[in-house]
Structures are given as C-alpha cells and as structure tokens.
Design a protein around this motif. Structure first.
Motif, short mmCIF file in Angstrom:
data_model
loop_
_atom_site.label_atom_id
_atom_site.label_comp_id
_atom_site.label_asym_id
_atom_site.label_seq_id
_atom_site.Cartn_x
_atom_site.Cartn_y
_atom_site.Cartn_z
N THR A 1 29.45 29.79 39.22
CA THR A 1 28.21 30.50 38.88
C THR A 1 27.61 31.03 40.18
O THR A 1 28.00 30.60 41.27
N ILE B 1 37.97 43.45 39.56
CA ILE B 1 37.38 42.44 38.65
C ILE B 1 36.24 43.07 37.83
O ILE B 1 36.11 42.85 36.64
N ILE B 2 35.45 43.91 38.49
CA ILE B 2 34.31 44.54 37.79
C ILE B 2 34.82 45.48 36.69
O ILE B 2 34.26 45.52 35.58
N GLU C 1 27.12 36.44 31.53
CA GLU C 1 28.43 36.32 32.20
C GLU C 1 28.73 37.53 33.08
O GLU C 1 29.23 37.40 34.19
N ALA D 1 34.67 34.13 40.75
CA ALA D 1 34.17 34.99 39.66
C ALA D 1 34.61 34.44 38.30
O ALA D 1 33.88 34.54 37.31
N GLU D 2 35.78 33.86 38.27
CA GLU D 2 36.34 33.33 37.02
C GLU D 2 35.67 32.01 36.62
O GLU D 2 35.39 31.77 35.45
N LEU E 1 30.36 38.42 43.06
CA LEU E 1 31.16 39.37 43.84
C LEU E 1 30.36 40.05 44.96
O LEU E 1 30.92 40.54 45.92
N SER F 1 30.13 49.14 38.86
CA SER F 1 29.05 48.18 38.59
C SER F 1 27.87 48.83 37.84
O SER F 1 27.25 48.20 36.97
N ARG G 1 36.95 43.42 44.47
CA ARG G 1 35.76 43.28 43.63
C ARG G 1 35.76 44.35 42.54
O ARG G 1 35.36 44.11 41.40
N GLN H 1 26.62 37.33 36.09
CA GLN H 1 27.12 36.22 36.91
C GLN H 1 28.29 36.73 37.78
O GLN H 1 28.34 36.49 38.99
N THR H 2 29.21 37.44 37.14
CA THR H 2 30.37 37.97 37.87
C THR H 2 29.91 38.93 38.97
O THR H 2 30.34 38.81 40.13
N ARG I 1 35.58 43.52 33.73
CA ARG I 1 34.33 43.01 33.16
C ARG I 1 33.62 44.11 32.35
O ARG I 1 33.04 43.83 31.30
#
Ligand code: CMC
Length: 448
Positions: free
Chosen positions: A99, A337-338, A236, A95-96, A244, A385, A334, A239-240, A341
C-alpha cells in the motif's frame, strides 16, 4: 559568441587507469588520479570532488546529465533495462502487493514494517491529518482559477509558520518518522481543501475511520449533504499510482528538495520548492499536459498521424507529452503498470474514454516511427496516469498535485538522507562565465 570562450580539445582526456580503483585525467603534460566509486549495483562514478583543488578546472555538464550529486541508498534505476526499485524491492512487486502507506514506511525507514510498526505508523496519519484551523483562511485569498500546485507549494511552506517545532534542523530518524507522517497527511488535506475551495463547496474534514486514500477521496468528493461512495477499484488504482510515484531518485524535484535543504532550510521550505520544480511541464506537470494534448487531438478529429507529423517538425516546437525520459532509454516500468491499471479500472467502472484510444494509437504510431525509436523515446509515467484521474473525476489541473502528494515520502526520505549524511555540504555548483570581460562604468550622459 564572446571571444573568451574556448573549448579545449585534444589536450585533455579521461581514461580508466590500470588501477581499477582510480581514473586518470590527463591535462596537457600533467596526469591526475581520481577515485572510482562503485555502487552496490555496480554503477561506476569518478569522484571528482578534488578536481578543482588539484587542477584548477571545474566540469561543465548541462542539465547534470552525467553528474552524480550524492550517494543514496533509497532508489535504484537502471534506465537502459527499465528497472526501478525502492530500497532494493522492485516497484512492480510493491504496486502489486503493498500500500502507499507501507511503501512510505519502506522509503523513510529503509525496511518493510512489522505488523505493529505498520499499525503505529498508520495511526499517526489520522492523528496528524488536520491543518491548523487558521490556515483555512489562506484558501479564501486565492482566486478560483489559481493553479492548485501554486497553492499547495505556498501552503506547505506556510506549515513552517504553524508548526515551527517540526522544523527540526538536526533530524533524528525516530522523530523524523513522525514529522514525515505529519507532512504527508497534511498535504493530503491541503490538496483536497484546495479543490473544495475551487468548486465553491465547504471543506470536508479528514475522518478518523478512513484509511489514507479513502480519506482523501472522501474529502474531495463528499459534500455536506451527500456521502461519496468509495469504490475499491478506485482506491486500488490510486494506490498503484501513488506507489509508482513515491520516489524516483535524483530527478529535478528531488534534487531541488536536496538543494534547498542543503542550506539547512527546513523540511517544509525544501518540499515546497520541490513542488514548484515538479510543477513544470517537462517534469510532473506533464500529466496535465498529456490530458490537454489528448483532448486537443480529440477535439480536432483524432488524427494521430497528423499530430505525430507535427511533433517531428522541429519548427513546430511540439513535443509528444508523456514520452521520453532523461534516465529511461527503455519503456518506463511505471508506464507499463499504469497502462494495465487503466484497462482494469475503465472496464470495472464501465467507462469508455476516447482519450485512451487516442493515447494507444499515439503510442503505437510513435513506437513504429524512427524519430522516436532512434531517440529511445517511450511512454513515461505521465502518459496514461491522467486517464485514471479523469475516470475518478479528479480535474486535469489536480493531476500534478496527485503526483506531488505521492512523491512526499520520497522527498522526505531523500531530505533526511541528505541531512544525516556524513558529507553534508551546501550544494553550490560552479559555472563557466561567458559574459563581458572587465570594463569600466560610464556615466549616463557619456554612454554611446
Ligand atoms: N517528444 C518529441 N521529441 C522528444 C521528446 C518528446 N516527448 N522527448 C525528447 N525528444 C527529443 C528531443 O527533441 C531531442 O531530439 P534531438 O536530439 O533531435 O534534439 C532528443 O529527443 C533528446 O531529448 P532531450 O530533450 O535532450 O532529453 P532530456 O533527457 O533532456 O529530456 C524529457 C527528457 C522528459 C524532459 C523529455 O523527453 C520531454 O520533454 N518529454 C516530454 C515531457 C514529459 O513527458 N515529461 C515527463 C517526464 S517523466 C516524469 C518526471 O519527470 O517526473
């Protein structure tokens, strides 16, 4: 309860035998050995493939919670520790740094691409982005209120009629890479076209100069007289999200793809079935339900405590959508991270979304509450999300479609692995019959 149902209690037990490679099952006076299979991450399973043959028994495992349906080398999850890796690589690192297209290559081919491989692979997404022009007519047959997941599933299955040469019942890795790209790329076009149809605008065709995610955004939001400005922050964020969502081992949707594919049905038919499975609110449809839940709480004044109380009242039949998971008994990596984001995207776009505040309050309240703590219920991938999709302007019923698009590489990789497997058998579970025992047909006039 029908009379014939019996639960055997003390007469049977399974224990690990002194031989670490075998498990011993004792049924009455008989003992049977079954091999223990150990995965590369030291996960242990008892191979019961010969159980019925040896003992006459089957297993009963509601919801398959303890059943390993296959050996797989694609994705590893440690639900207790909140670990998720694709082909060994932690999803956070992907994720970091990666792509979606590179991650798709990794899932499908099992390794990261070299530069020239990546370029060749990426180029194919452009070449195969179009759908057969006649397929555009299908969209006219759907009402504007039709759910885009139903449309997506039907359209993906219909691809088999237009591209029969891709049905490939004997998949070879090299050919399958191209077939995979064709499907992923066409699904993106179908998703965007279904949105355009819904809002009554002409379709915007895929462009050769745009990469995967910008191309999707352009097809969704440009129109014949205005060009959508593609912002890096938006690309971006998507993409993340796409990385995920790209695979998650043997969940309901993926197991469905494997189940259908195990009858030698083609890839399009198998994936179409996976889309239907994913649509359900307990699975990928949860992202839509989370947004609807947050909107409802917002509309009724934002009282989070009242909602949590309702969830805890078992008679209310209400779940905290976006919480809980069959495998994660820890924070879904996940979701973590979301959540980060979401913060970054909303700040950069200068958006204040009251639904985010409600979501954060719900999470705080739930993680302090014994009801959720004792059941190990944490936010899952669907909890935050939807807030990203809202910020981008993707309508709420398209959220499961975004999930499905992103899940394509995983489904295709899993389908290919299954079809290339040495032990390919049609998936056909057993049951314990609890219906009527044999009885005779009674003619209509004599029935009581
Ligand atoms: N809200 C309230 N209670 C819950 C929730 C929830 N979201 N999830 C589980 N529980 C309770 C459930 O009622 C049960 O309680 P009890 O033991 O008192 O009967 C206990 O927790 C265990 O739940 P379960 O239904 O047996 O768990 P499961 O593994 O069968 O289901 C799940 C997993 C994801 C379907 C479930 O947690 C759920 O319905 N969550 C809400 C829907 C959701 O967010 N789904 C997305 C999952 S992640 C994306 C994906 O699947 O791809």
């Amino acid at each position: 309860m029908p009379k014939r149902t019996k639960i055997l209690k003390k007469s049977s037990k399974v224990r690990l035998s002194s031989n670490p490679k075998m498990a011993k099952l004792t049924l009455g006076k008989e003992a049977y050995d079954f091999p223990i299979v150990v995965g590369t991450e030291m996960e242990k399973a008892i191979d019961i493939s010969s159980l019925r043959l040896k003992t006459g028994y089957t297993t009963l495992d509601n919801g398959y919670a303890n059943t390993g349906s296959c050996k797989s080398a694609i994705t590893f999850i440690d639900g207790e520790k909140g670990v998720l890796r694709y082909r060994g690589i932690p999803v956070g690192q992907l994720a970091e740094n990666s792509t979606f297209v590179e991650t798709a290559y990794l899932l499908i081919y099992g390794k990261l691409p070299k530069k020239h491989q990546f370029e060749e692979f990426s180029k194919k997404f452009t070449i195969h982005a179009m759908i057969h022009e006649d397929m555009k007519n299908f969209f006219n047959g759907y009402p504007a209120w039709g759910h885009p997941m139903g449309i997506l599933s039907a359209m993906v299955c219909s691809l088999s009629a237009y591209y029969p040469e891709l049905e490939a019942s004997e998949p070879k890795q090299r050919e399958m890479g191209t077939i995979a790209v064709e499907l992923i790329s066409k699904v993106r076009t179908i998703a965007a076209f279904s949105y355009k149809k819904k809002i009554g605008e002409p379709f915007i065709y895929p462009r050769a100069d745009l990469k995967f995610i910008p191309n999707f955004l352009n097809m969704m939001f440009s129109s014949s007289n205005t060009e959508y400005v593609i912002e890096d922050d938006v690309v971006e964020a998507l993409q993340t999200l796409f990385i995920l969502h790209a695979d998650h081992e043997q969940n309901c949707g993926t197991s469905t793809v494997r189940m259908v594919g195990s009858s030698m049905a083609n890839l399009f038919a198998s994936v179409s079935a996976g889309i239907c499975a994913l649509w359900g609110p307990l699975h990928g449809g949860a992202n839509q339900k989370v947004t609807e839940m947050l909107e409802k709480i917002h509309r009724s004044g934002g009282d989070v405590k009242k909602f949590i109380k309702k969830v805890k009242d078992r008679d209310s039949n209400t779940r905290l959508m976006g919480f809980g998971h069959r495998v994660y008994k820890n924070y879904d990596p996940r979701a973590r991270i979301i959540k980060k984001r979401v913060d970054v995207l909303l700040k950069r776009l200068g958006i204040h979304d009251p639904l985010l505040e409600i979501a954060i309050k719900l999470e705080e309240a739930a993680l302090k509450d014994d009801f959720f703590v004792s059941r190990k219920l944490y936010p899952n991938v669907d909890f935050y999300s939807g807030i990203i999709y809202n910020a981008i302007g993707i309508p709420v019923d398209m959220a499961p479609v975004m999930f499905a698009m992103a899940r394509m590489p995983g489904w295709i990789a899993q389908w290919m692995e299954m079809r290339n497997s040495e032990v390919l058998r049609i998936n056909r579970p057993r049951q314990v019959y609890i219906g009527e025992i044999k009885r005779d047909y009674v003619p209509m006039g004599k029935r009581k």
